[in-house]
Design a protein around this motif. Structure first.
Motif, PDB file in Angstrom:
ATOM      1  N   ALA A   1       0.828  -1.212   0.000  1.00 54.84           N
ATOM      2  CA  ALA A   1       0.000   0.000   0.000  1.00 54.84           C
ATOM      3  C   ALA A   1       0.860   1.258   0.000  1.00 54.84           C
ATOM      4  O   ALA A   1       0.532   2.245  -0.670  1.00 54.84           O
ATOM      5  N   PHE A   2       1.971   1.228   0.734  1.00 52.99           N
ATOM      6  CA  PHE A   2       2.800   2.423   0.875  1.00 52.99           C
ATOM      7  C   PHE A   2       4.049   2.403  -0.004  1.00 52.99           C
ATOM      8  O   PHE A   2       4.724   3.428  -0.118  1.00 52.99           O
ATOM      9  N   GLY A   3       4.357   1.263  -0.625  1.00 53.37           N
ATOM     10  CA  GLY A   3       5.582   1.177  -1.418  1.00 53.37           C
ATOM     11  C   GLY A   3       5.400   0.724  -2.848  1.00 53.37           C
ATOM     12  O   GLY A   3       6.377   0.629  -3.589  1.00 53.37           O
ATOM     13  N   ASN A   4       4.143   0.457  -3.266  1.00 57.31           N
ATOM     14  CA  ASN A   4       3.886   0.004  -4.628  1.00 57.31           C
ATOM     15  C   ASN A   4       3.045   1.031  -5.377  1.00 57.31           C
ATOM     16  O   ASN A   4       2.274   1.779  -4.779  1.00 57.31           O
ATOM     17  N   ALA A   5       3.199   1.025  -6.708  1.00 56.24           N
ATOM     18  CA  ALA A   5       2.463   1.983  -7.540  1.00 56.24           C
ATOM     19  C   ALA A   5       2.315   1.424  -8.944  1.00 56.24           C
ATOM     20  O   ALA A   5       3.031   0.494  -9.341  1.00 56.24           O
TER      21      ALA A   5
ATOM     22  N   ASN B   1       3.517  -2.147 -15.162  1.00 58.04           N
ATOM     23  CA  ASN B   1       3.056  -2.980 -14.064  1.00 58.04           C
ATOM     24  C   ASN B   1       2.093  -2.194 -13.189  1.00 58.04           C
ATOM     25  O   ASN B   1       2.425  -1.105 -12.730  1.00 58.04           O
ATOM     26  N   ASN B   2       0.901  -2.744 -12.960  1.00 53.80           N
ATOM     27  CA  ASN B   2      -0.106  -2.048 -12.135  1.00 53.80           C
ATOM     28  C   ASN B   2       0.202  -2.102 -10.643  1.00 53.80           C
ATOM     29  O   ASN B   2      -0.412  -1.379  -9.864  1.00 53.80           O
ATOM     30  N   ASN B   3       1.121  -2.988 -10.251  1.00 50.06           N
ATOM     31  CA  ASN B   3       1.448  -3.117  -8.826  1.00 50.06           C
ATOM     32  C   ASN B   3       2.959  -3.270  -8.685  1.00 50.06           C
ATOM     33  O   ASN B   3       3.460  -4.256  -8.153  1.00 50.06           O
TER      34      ASN B   3
ATOM     35  N   GLU C   1       1.131   6.716 -15.277  1.00 57.04           N
ATOM     36  CA  GLU C   1       1.480   6.099 -14.008  1.00 57.04           C
ATOM     37  C   GLU C   1       0.644   6.673 -12.858  1.00 57.04           C
ATOM     38  O   GLU C   1      -0.104   7.628 -13.042  1.00 57.04           O
ATOM     39  N   ARG C   2       0.780   6.068 -11.689  1.00 56.57           N
ATOM     40  CA  ARG C   2       0.096   6.559 -10.491  1.00 56.57           C
ATOM     41  C   ARG C   2       1.106   6.766  -9.374  1.00 56.57           C
ATOM     42  O   ARG C   2       2.223   6.261  -9.415  1.00 56.57           O
ATOM     43  N   ASN C   3       0.673   7.499  -8.360  1.00 60.61           N
ATOM     44  CA  ASN C   3       1.452   7.665  -7.152  1.00 60.61           C
ATOM     45  C   ASN C   3       1.291   6.388  -6.310  1.00 60.61           C
ATOM     46  O   ASN C   3       0.700   5.403  -6.763  1.00 60.61           O
ATOM     47  N   TYR C   4       1.777   6.405  -5.088  1.00 58.06           N
ATOM     48  CA  TYR C   4       1.647   5.220  -4.229  1.00 58.06           C
ATOM     49  C   TYR C   4       0.182   4.919  -3.929  1.00 58.06           C
ATOM     50  O   TYR C   4      -0.635   5.821  -3.769  1.00 58.06           O
ATOM     51  N   HIS C   5      -0.139   3.625  -3.847  1.00 57.97           N
ATOM     52  CA  HIS C   5      -1.532   3.181  -3.697  1.00 57.97           C
ATOM     53  C   HIS C   5      -2.244   3.848  -2.517  1.00 57.97           C
ATOM     54  O   HIS C   5      -3.441   4.152  -2.597  1.00 57.97           O
TER      55      HIS C   5
END
Length: 624
Positions: free
Chosen positions: A200-204, A209-211, A251-255
């Motif tokens: 949750a805090f280290g993946n994006a 890659n979605n995760n 891309e996205r920021n952290y989940h």
């Protein structure tokens, strides 16, 4: 290997193709070193014998489970075997005691249930189909039978599925080493539930890659003499802190940011949050929602996992207050102030977000504004207040967001380790290394540079164990064998990390110089490595450089190398958050010598150098 045997008319061969990498065909004519090949695709090509490989016509169409059984273990033979198996939904293949996984990009729960774990429990290696459970079981049996600690290395390109493979390995080891607890949470439960918290805090979401794990992780499981898990430790490496403030499409920021914005209404109200698209740190790209991911339910699942790993409800509240404060901080814009080269919050909207961030951090609003818009310089015992212009204030804001998030992530890792606990009496360990894959994007910055250094180290480790040591053993035992050529990448490692004179050393040197910038750093590189075959300067570039890595050439943009290599909290930020009335926020910024008013300068710590040291420490394990 390319010239194995002599090709004759009628030989079945593989030849390189620009569109599909390799195509097969029959040799139609032989003219010395030139072959005319009639390909099954309908093409007729002329190729030099050095770029043609023999084809095994006897291999089954379904391929083989262990590629050491292939008659020809060359690139086209390996790729054909993997493709054949993938076409039959067989995503795992052995090469000796190495497991190759091809990402199916879909959930296959039937492959990883309790029934499958029971099947692989105690089975001879190679007796059942290739599987991560087989690798984990082998490591566990070797540890128990011979009393030797083991390590499992999970490596591959970004998006290859390393994080999911790591979860399967951990799942099986917890199954084998789990204890039945009469009360409370078991160690194996806490180890497994640490995954969703760190994700949750280290993946994006990245391009591939979605995760995607934006940090490296080494999990050390400790076992007692009965083979039961008695403790664990998690070490993390190089969180991509720049992502907090800067993301590119798609891309996205952290989940965790999106989870919090999708939290139940009462939580969103508590943290003064609206839709994720309203926040600058999230809306820089066109990707807010992620297909196949329900941020709202992920938020609930993360809170549940936090409970299991021992993070109290008060601590959870403080964690998400910090996450929300970072989002509000990112919405603070600056304009020119009344004094020369000064800045102030741009408008009422910016002032609102500044005030909200201060409330969430539980610090003084005016002090927060001054920490962003001013700097205190201490010279000869005298303090001089210097204004920052609007651009410098925005950079100060982003620096604060990055350091707060980085400290928060470190706190989570330390909390998990403290809760799980280590067993100082354990003499049996299994380590699982989930490290970033090789990356080469349109824009490659300091993070990609460090990630690719890691992969160079892994490649050297692989060469050492799979080629050098094996071939030395063959020679020692006088086995008749053909020498296998492989690329030794030590020269590339020397280019990057040699001290003095390597790229990291020159970067540190530039960071410590007053008034230095990325162009000065780039010029140093051009002068130092102009004759190095593994380094080049791209045409028409003032500050980019290219490294010829073992996996391909990567061009790096140095614009932010200096900023990203410096690891410190600005004194004003340090003092501000240490004075927070929230004990959690204050604990993230403990007092230090560098943060006192009497300190003349902030101590410089190199992220590149500390990361290099961590790499050396991590890779001194034996690979089975």
């Amino acid at each position: 290997m390319a010239s194995m045997g002599r090709f004759t008319v009628g030989s079945h061969v593989w030849v390189e193709d620009a569109d599909v990498a390799w195509i097969d065909g029959l040799v139609e004519e032989v003219h010395g070193d030139e072959l005319i090949i009639n390909c099954t695709s309908g093409k007729k090509v002329t190729a030099n014998v050095s770029s043609v490989y023999p084809k095994d016509v006897e291999v089954k169409r379904s391929g083989v489970e262990d590629m050491t059984r292939l008659a020809y273990l060359h690139e086209p033979g390996v790729l054909r075997n993997l493709k054949s198996r993938y076409g039959m939904n067989e995503i795992y293949t052995y090469t000796g005691n190495i497991l190759i996984a091809v990402n199916p990009f879909q959930r296959l729960p039937h492959l990883y249930n309790d029934h499958m774990m029971e099947m692989y429990k105690g089975a001879e290696f190679g007796e059942l189909s290739p599987h991560p459970f087989a690798m984990a079981d082998r490591a566990y049996r070797l540890m128990m039978n011979y009393g030797i600690s083991q390590a499992i290395l999970v490596s591959g390109e970004s998006g290859a599925g390393k994080t999911e493979s790591t979860k399967m390995l951990m799942q099986y080891l917890a199954f084998m080493g789990g204890k039945v607890e009469s009360g409370g949470r078991s160690v194996q439960q806490q180890v497994l539930e640490s995954n969703p918290v760190l994700e949750a805090f280290g993946n994006a979401k990245t391009v591939r890659n979605n995760n995607s794990s934006r940090f490296g992780k080494f999990v050390e499981l400790q076992f007692d003499q009965n083979g039961k898990i008695s403790g664990a430790a998690i070490r993390t490496y190089l969180l991509e802190r720049s992502r907090v403030c800067q993301i590119s499409d798609p891309e996205r920021n952290y989940h965790c940011f999106y989870m919090l914005c999708a939290a139940p209404p009462e939580d969103r109200e508590r943290y003064k949050l609206g839709d994720a698209s309203l926040f600058h740190y999230l809306n820089q790209s066109n990707c807010i929602k992620l297909d196949g991911m329900d941020d709202s339910s992920e938020y609930i699942a993360t809170r549940r996992a936090m409970d299991i790993v021992g993070i109290s409800s008060d601590e959870q509240d403080a964690i998400f207050r910090v996450v929300a404060a970072i989002l509000h901080l990112g919405n603070v814009e600056f304009s020119e102030g009344s004094e020369a080269d000064s800045s102030v919050p741009k408008d009422d909207k910016s002032q609102f977000h500044l005030r909200t961030a201060a409330e969430l951090f539980m610090c003084d609003e005016k002090s927060l504004e001054e920490s962003l818009c001013k700097r205190v310089m201490v010279t000869r015992g005298e303090s001089i207040v210097r204004n920052l212009d609007s651009r410098a204030a925005a950079l100060s804001r982003d620096a604060l967001a990055r350091i707060v998030y980085s400290r928060l992530f470190d706190w989570l890792v330390n909390k998990i380790n403290t809760t799980i606990g280590q067993d100082p009496t354990s003499k049996l360990l299994i380590g699982v290394l989930d490290i970033y894959g090789f990356e080469s994007f349109k824009t490659n910055s300091f993070e990609q540079f460090c990630i690719n250094l890691t992969n160079e180290k892994l490649q050297q480790h692989f060469n050492q164990h799979v080629f050098k040591m094996e071939q030395e053993e063959y020679t020692k035992e006088e086995i008749d064998w053909s020498y296998i050529q492989f690329v030794d990448n030590q020269d590339i490692l020397d280019l990057i990390e040699k001290k003095p004179g390597g790229i990291i050393a020159l970067l540190d040197e530039t960071c410590m110089l007053r008034n230095s910038n990325h162009e000065i750093f780039a010029e140093k590189l051009y002068q130092k490595f102009k004759d190095n075959p593994h380094f080049s300067r791209p045409k028409f570039s003032r500050s980019d450089f290219t490294i010829h890595h073992y996996a391909g050439n990567v061009t790096y943009q140095t614009d932010l190398f200096l900023d990203k290599n410096i690891d410190y909290a600005v004194n004003e930020h340090q003092d501000l958050l240490h004075a927070s009335t929230c004990p959690f926020v204050s604990s993230l910024f403990p007092p230090s010598e560098e943060s006192t008013k009497s300190s003349k300068s902030t101590k410089f710590t190199s992220i590149g150098s500390s990361f290099k040291v961590k790499n050396h420490c991590s890779f001194y394990f034996r690979l089975y």
